[in-house]
Design an enzyme around this catalytic site. Structure first.
Site, PDB file in Angstrom:
ATOM      1  CG  ASP A   1     -23.962  19.767 -33.016  1.00 55.75           C
ATOM      2  OD1 ASP A   1     -23.615  19.841 -34.190  1.00 55.75           O
ATOM      3  OD2 ASP A   1     -23.750  20.670 -32.185  1.00 55.75           O
ATOM      4  CG  PHE A   2     -25.283  16.239 -28.109  1.00 57.72           C
ATOM      5  CD1 PHE A   2     -24.531  16.034 -29.265  1.00 57.72           C
ATOM      6  CD2 PHE A   2     -24.598  16.404 -26.914  1.00 57.72           C
ATOM      7  CE1 PHE A   2     -23.136  16.019 -29.233  1.00 57.72           C
ATOM      8  CE2 PHE A   2     -23.210  16.380 -26.874  1.00 57.72           C
ATOM      9  CZ  PHE A   2     -22.474  16.198 -28.027  1.00 57.72           C
TER      10      PHE A   2
ATOM     11  CD  GLU B   1     -25.343  14.288 -21.826  1.00 54.77           C
ATOM     12  OE1 GLU B   1     -24.465  14.846 -22.498  1.00 54.77           O
ATOM     13  OE2 GLU B   1     -26.278  13.638 -22.342  1.00 54.77           O
TER      14      GLU B   1
ATOM     15  CG  HIS C   1     -19.019  18.339 -30.571  1.00 55.73           C
ATOM     16  ND1 HIS C   1     -18.583  17.263 -31.290  1.00 55.73           N
ATOM     17  CD2 HIS C   1     -19.337  17.870 -29.336  1.00 55.73           C
ATOM     18  CE1 HIS C   1     -18.620  16.172 -30.521  1.00 55.73           C
ATOM     19  NE2 HIS C   1     -19.082  16.517 -29.332  1.00 55.73           N
TER      20      HIS C   1
ATOM     21  CG  PHE D   1     -22.084  20.434 -28.100  1.00 51.43           C
ATOM     22  CD1 PHE D   1     -21.369  21.590 -28.420  1.00 51.43           C
ATOM     23  CD2 PHE D   1     -21.510  19.520 -27.237  1.00 51.43           C
ATOM     24  CE1 PHE D   1     -20.110  21.819 -27.878  1.00 51.43           C
ATOM     25  CE2 PHE D   1     -20.252  19.752 -26.684  1.00 51.43           C
ATOM     26  CZ  PHE D   1     -19.552  20.905 -27.005  1.00 51.43           C
TER      27      PHE D   1
ATOM     28  CD  GLU E   1     -27.609  13.335 -25.210  1.00 49.49           C
ATOM     29  OE1 GLU E   1     -27.698  12.095 -25.357  1.00 49.49           O
ATOM     30  OE2 GLU E   1     -26.534  13.912 -25.015  1.00 49.49           O
TER      31      GLU E   1
END
Lengths: 325, 323
Positions: free
Chosen positions: A85-86, A29, A129, A83, A60
């Protein structure tokens, strides 16, 4: 040797890989003209064009899944997940597909996939994040995990990740992007599964990852003045995990502190501590100590964030208590 | 004319092979000869066969948990398939995969998949590789009506259409997502309608008519090969067995199953071949007999094969590297 930043070291590894192997391409991205959220890929889009440096939708599952498929078909994709987190968004494709693919098909296929991702707190970015979730993937056989702390390691380990025929997750701590260090201009690689002794010492073995390596080295230098000699070890890869270097150090010091930004429970330190207790118990003069982020999501307010993440002062206190055990 | 005759005879043979392989597997499963689980493809044979008839040997397919039919239609070896169902060393995955993970990368079978919808992003990726390498290959992605509700379906079709990837998404709509009727899992009847939102063609086919499946998907495959992007093909079909062997099938009536059996894809096509004088019944019997023997051989081979060494459970996880 010239000094460049952690960010530039990663970019240089990507640039070298793109230049030397037409099967390498990047996807993620905002990695195109912008160069990604942290400008790591800046300039590569202009240099290699949209076929090799591919901006993707915010998807993702498709990013990691398509990269997995492309890797199975012979390419060497490098994805950027903005991140870590993703990463759970792409959880099925990472954990059930890329990691298990070779094994469940009886060794018929290779998945030479590199997933670059950004981890770490310290910028008041709050719970979505800021995480350090590398341990989730230590619990997934089939993946290799890289977590560098210096520009030199960042470049050499990323080169190895890209050349590796297995899926690799490569974690970049965002507070390190502007840190500088010596990096050779030529192409080189660092083998996985080789911990690096960042500082030698006699009294306490301190095992740290990512930004905690930098904090730990700073503390170790200060304690040197007080007559406490700390050995700082950076495993650099969590899978494979070089325990031999750690055991050698434990034999020397008898005291171990593990510091990481991942939360305490089932963090990388839990595994390292368990292995030390199984394999090097006789050499221990004190229980293995862990210092980690408290078991909560990362909060936003700076005062809260600092409270949950290990600080230099916490490391200092932990070392002294081990020393005096 | 002779070519066409052979082609049509081949379609029938392939469907019959799937039907008999599946019937045999079901029997062996209930005799407790096969470990693990079994999801039978019986009733849906025209889809796999009609679709794969358009593909070259090196084209790719991704398959599903109900994947035996796709593998056979793409040319997988029955012996190694059956040995995998038995969990033997000679199986496609050396006993590590079983029914839900059969793969043969030498002929583009990228694997059945135990995760509903798990193969959709992967198929998108092999299509990306084909476009990138300009190798002229097409990927066919098989999945069911249930998988069309997964997020990966949306992400993949969006990406594939955006990048005009050479992939054909083939939805086998057998009216039930595992045990949930379509009306209870999505507010539409025609999954092909979703193609519109990705700006790609959506096609609805009678999935029990092998020639219709072949003709329509062939257009989609050629379109993909020509670089004109993906198509979403929906084949309306029906599975005769439960979602898994042992499914109590509380979600449908015996009458419904009986109704669908009247539209059996094999009977329908056999009738077409005979009525149009394309093949004589003697020839069909000959083909069927040959397949019976092949299946018997596959079972014998699987039974006679050794089990894997226990310690082989620790092999095949990583490609060994220098570093």
């Amino acid at each position: 040797m010239r000094e460049i930043t952690f960010r530039e070291a990663i970019r240089e590894a990507l640039d070298e890989a793109l230049r030397s192997d037409a099967k390498v391409f990047l996807m993620g991205e905002d990695i195109g003209p912008l160069g990604g959220a942290f400008t790591v890929t800046k300039g590569l889009f202009d240099k290699y064009g949209r076929k090799r440096v591919r901006n993707t939708p915010i998807s993702e599952v498709a990013i990691v899944g398509a990269a997995t498929g492309a890797a199975m078909a012979g390419l060497r994709p490098i994805t950027e997940i903005m991140f870590c987190d993703f990463l759970p968004l792409a959880g099925d494709q990472i954990i059930n597909q890329a990691a298990k693919m070779r094994y469940m098909f009886g060794g018929q296929v290779k998945v030479p996939l590199t997933i670059r991702t950004i981890l770490g707190a310290g910028l008041s970015a709050a719970a979505h994040h800021s995480q350090s979730n590398e341990a989730l993937f230590m619990h997934t056989p089939g993946l290799k995990l890289v977590i560098p702390s210096t520009p030199y390691d960042a470049k050499g380990l990323l080169k190895t990740a890209i050349l590796d025929d297995n899926p690799v997750i490569y974690f970049e701590h965002r507070c390190l992007y502007d840190s500088k260090g010596p990096v050779p201009e030529n192409s080189y690689s660092i083998s996985f599964g080789r911990a690096d002794v960042k500082k030698e010492g006699r009294d306490v073995t301190l095992i740290a990852t990512a930004e905690m390596v930098i904090k730990s080295l700073s503390v170790a230098e200060e304690l040197e003045q007080e007559g406490i000699s700390v050995e700082v070890i950076d495993p650099r890869t969590l899978n494979p995990l070089d325990m031999e270097t750690i055991y050698e150090s434990v034999k020397k010091t008898g005291r171990v502190l593990i510091v990481h930004e991942a939360v305490l429970t089932c963090g990388p330190g839990a595994e390292i501590a368990a292995r030390i207790s199984e394999e090097a118990f006789d050499y221990l003069d004190a229980p293995v100590k862990r210092l980690a982020t408290k078991d909560v999501p990362i909060p936003m307010a700076p005062v809260l964030e600092d409270f949950v993440i290990p600080q230099k002062e916490d490391i200092k206190i932990a070392i002294k208590s081990l020393r005096n055990f | 004319m002779e070519n066409k005759r052979n082609f049509l005879a081949g379609l029938y043979a392939s469907m019959y092979k799937i039907r008999r392989f599946e019937q045999e597997a079901v029997k062996l499963f209930h005799n407790k000869e096969l470990p693990g689980w079994l999801h039978s493809y019986i009733g849906e044979e025209a889809v796999a066969v009609g679709v794969c008839a358009s593909l070259n040997r090196d084209d790719y397919i991704t398959s599903t948990h109900r994947g035996h039919g796709h593998c056979i239609a793409k040319g997988a070896d029955l012996k190694r398939m059956m040995a995998e169902l038995y969990g033997k060393e000679t199986g496609y995955c050396k006993g590590k995969g079983g029914s839900m993970h059969i793969a043969d990368f030498s002929i583009g079978i990228l694997g059945a998949n135990g995760i509903v919808g798990g193969g959709i992003p992967i198929a998108t990726g092999t299509a990306l590789a084909s476009q990138y390498l300009e190798d002229g290959r097409v990927t066919v992605c098989f999945f069911g009506d249930g998988a069309s509700n997964q997020g990966g379906f949306h992400e993949s079709l969006n990406l594939a259409s955006l990048w005009k990837l050479p992939v054909v998404y083939v939805c086998e709509n057998n009216l039930y997502a595992e045990t949930t009727p379509q009306a209870d899992h999505q507010p539409i009847r025609d999954i092909a309608d979703r193609a519109k939102s990705y700006n790609m063609p959506g096609v609805i086919i009678d999935g029990n008519d092998v020639l219709a499946v072949y003709e329509e998907t062939n257009k989609a495959v050629e379109r993909a090969r020509a670089g004109r992007g993906p198509t979403l093909v929906e084949c309306k079909t029906y599975r005769y067995r439960g979602h898994w062997e042992g499914d109590p099938e509380v979600y449908r009536t015996k009458e419904e199953v009986k109704e669908w059996k009247k539209r059996d894809p094999l009977k329908k096509f056999k009738k077409y071949l005979l009525e149009n004088d394309i093949i004589q019944s003697k020839e069909i019997s000959f083909v069927e007999k040959k397949i019976e023997d092949e299946i018997k051989d596959a079972v014998k081979y699987a039974q006679a094969s050794p089990p894997p060494r226990p310690e082989s459970a620790l092999e095949d996880l990583y490609v060994e590297q220098g570093g």
